[in-house]
Enzyme design. Structure first.
Site, short mmCIF file in Angstrom:
data_model
loop_
_atom_site.label_atom_id
_atom_site.label_comp_id
_atom_site.label_asym_id
_atom_site.label_seq_id
_atom_site.Cartn_x
_atom_site.Cartn_y
_atom_site.Cartn_z
CE LYS A 201 -8.32 77.66 -14.71
NZ LYS A 201 -7.81 78.90 -15.31
CB ILE A 203 -6.78 72.63 -9.40
CG1 ILE A 203 -7.36 71.87 -10.61
CG2 ILE A 203 -7.83 72.84 -8.31
CD1 ILE A 203 -8.63 72.43 -11.17
CG ASN A 290 -1.44 55.68 -7.90
OD1 ASN A 290 -0.78 56.12 -8.85
ND2 ASN A 290 -1.76 56.42 -6.87
NE ARG A 292 2.00 52.56 -5.88
CZ ARG A 292 1.86 53.73 -6.48
NH1 ARG A 292 1.76 53.80 -7.79
NH2 ARG A 292 1.82 54.85 -5.78
#
Ligand code: MV4
Length: 464
Positions: A201, A203, A290, A292
């Protein structure tokens, strides 16, 4: 403790890692391309090895050359920094196989979170809120239309191998869906060699808020609060701040809990970031992880007082975390501006070249993480980011005033930079109010006379 590490990166992050190593008594080995011979990371490391020609595809992205350099230099570990090989599970695996400690999570965690559809399913299964969407990868266009109909338009079609806004298409209605779906899949196949997509969906006008976590190799995990990264241009972050002016203590606690669940679900260790979208009603949804250290880690360091690179090195050495969740206090406000060699008057085109005059900002509450200096030539081969200015203060207002002041005294001549552009945002009333969503830069550019940020700093009004 690790004794000697190789830094598989360049620029400001290579310097940042060298600084942490020096304080911990760890020896450093830099690698560099032929274009980076004069770079500060080469000068400041204890040793340096050339790994190939200027293009990253022939140097910083060559896993086998970096591992060969690591073996020649006889290091115990490799820090990948951000970008380049930092989220390549094959590279992490090769390090593991060569008995070189990869300073980051296990290759399994990188691989799992790199598949954005599997990542979504994995965290959803442990109770982390995700955006309503397809249960996994979309197998057929019939299934796609059905899912889109169920969740309601507009929907976003995202590449499984994408992330960071790459390989995204929006469909506003059933009419345009088929076309966008095919385009997304074809583009993903071309860009990533993997045409798999999933649907979420859409946003409207969310905020991009991410949680920093630290986890050791013994199952201890803590979060260090959020960073608000809503100020982005073409999916590149421009300004980040911590804490978010939109996040309440209750929301912070709930997002922190969710982030720790996500980390546990992929058996995560070392430093990581869980990205969420937050809507106007303060509902939050996981979008990506992420695996890293990130560019914007410095603002978390300045609000918590914790050196994240040192923690990464300690975790990779097998140490247990030195902090419990109750030790983490957000005691001030920090803002980061990414300084780029680019020309705001030419649609932010990269602007490499020689820096003919250089005067960096300083003073109370200012931190500068940068590898540039007077006489340095910014090479055209890599990302245009040439440094980060971070200001911090007891309040958001003072941190903003300090950033305005720091940017006003930052002089770089010979190349164009985005300093005036960033300063104009810092001085913008909507940004000051804390009202920035991911639509901010677009609307700012539309309502602001461009002369304000195409002038060089010296010609800019210096009034507060
Ligand atoms: C979204 C979204 C709206 N709805 N996902 C862009 C970067 C990538 N990490 C995810 N992105 C978005 N995902 C849903 N379901 C809007 C964006 C988005 C965005 C996110 C963060 C910052 C700037 C952005 C600009 C445009 C779109």
């Amino acid at each position: 403790m690790l004794k000697k590490i190789l830094i598989a990166n360049r620029g400001e992050i290579a310097l940042r890692i060298i600084r942490a190593c020096r304080e911990l008594g760890i020896e450093t080995v830099a690698v560099y391309s032929e274009a980076d011979e004069q770079s500060l990371h080469v000068q400041l490391a204890d040793a340096a090895i050339c790994i190939g020609p200027a293009p990253a595809s022939e140097s910083y992205l060559r896993a086998e050359r970096i591992i060969a350099a690591a073996e020649i230099a006889d290091v115990d570990g490799i820090h990948p920094g951000y970008g380049f090989l930092s989220e390549d599970p094959e590279f992490a695996e090769q390090c593991e196989e060569c008995n070189i400690k990869f300073i980051g999570p296990h290759s399994r965690s990188i691989r799992l979170m790199g598949d954005k559809a599997r990542a979504r399913e994995t965290v959803r299964s442990v109770g982390v809120p995700t955006v309503p969407g397809s249960p996994g990868v979309i197998e057929s266009s019939e299934e796609a239309v059905h899912v889109a109909q169920q969740i309601g338009y507009p929907v976003l079609i995202k590449a499984v191998a994408g992330g960071g806004g790459r390989g995204m298409r929006i469909a506003h209605n059933a009419m345009s869906f088929q076309k966008e779906f095919n385009a997304a899949s074809n583009e993903a196949a071309k860009a990533f060699g993997n045409g798999a997509v999933y649907i979420e969906k859409y946003i409207e006008e969310p905020r991009h808020i991410e949680i920093q976590i630290l986890a050791d190799e013994h199952g201890n995990r803590i979060h260090l609060g959020e960073r608000d990264c809503s100020v982005q241009r073409r999916h590149q972050k421009v300004i980040e701040e911590a804490p978010s002016p939109f996040v309440t203590p209750e929301l912070r606690a709930a997002m922190g809990e969710a982030a720790l669940k996500a980390a546990a679900a992929c058996d995560y260790w070392n430093a990581g970031t869980i990205e969420f979208l937050v809507d106007k009603d303060r509902n939050f949804y996981f979008i990506e992880m992420n695996t890293r250290i990130q560019v914007e880690h410095a603002i978390t360091e300045e609000v918590t007082g914790i050196d994240l690179i040192k923690q990464q090195l300690r975790i990779a050495s097998g140490e247990p975390l030195r902090y419990k969740q109750s030790d983490i206090q957000i005691s001030r406000h920090a803002i980061e501006v990414r300084i780029c060699a680019e020309d705001p008057s030419r649609n932010f085109a990269p602007c490499p070249g020689e820096i003919t005059l250089y005067y960096p900002p300083g003073g109370h509450g200012v931190r500068l993480d940068s590898h540039i200096y007077g006489g340095y030539v910014v090479p055209p081969f890599y990302d245009s980011m040439i440094g980060k200015v971070v200001t911090y203060a007891p309040t958001r207002e003072l941190a903003l005033d300090r950033m305005n002041r720091a940017l006003s005294e930052y002089l770089i001549r010979g190349i164009r930079t985005n300093i005036s552009f960033c300063r104009a945002i810092i001085r913008d009333p909507v940004f000051r109010e804390g009202g920035a969503t991911t639509k901010f830069v677009e609307t700012f550019l539309a309502r602001t006379p461009h002369e304000i940020f195409t002038k060089t700093n010296e010609n800019l009004d210096q009034s507060p």
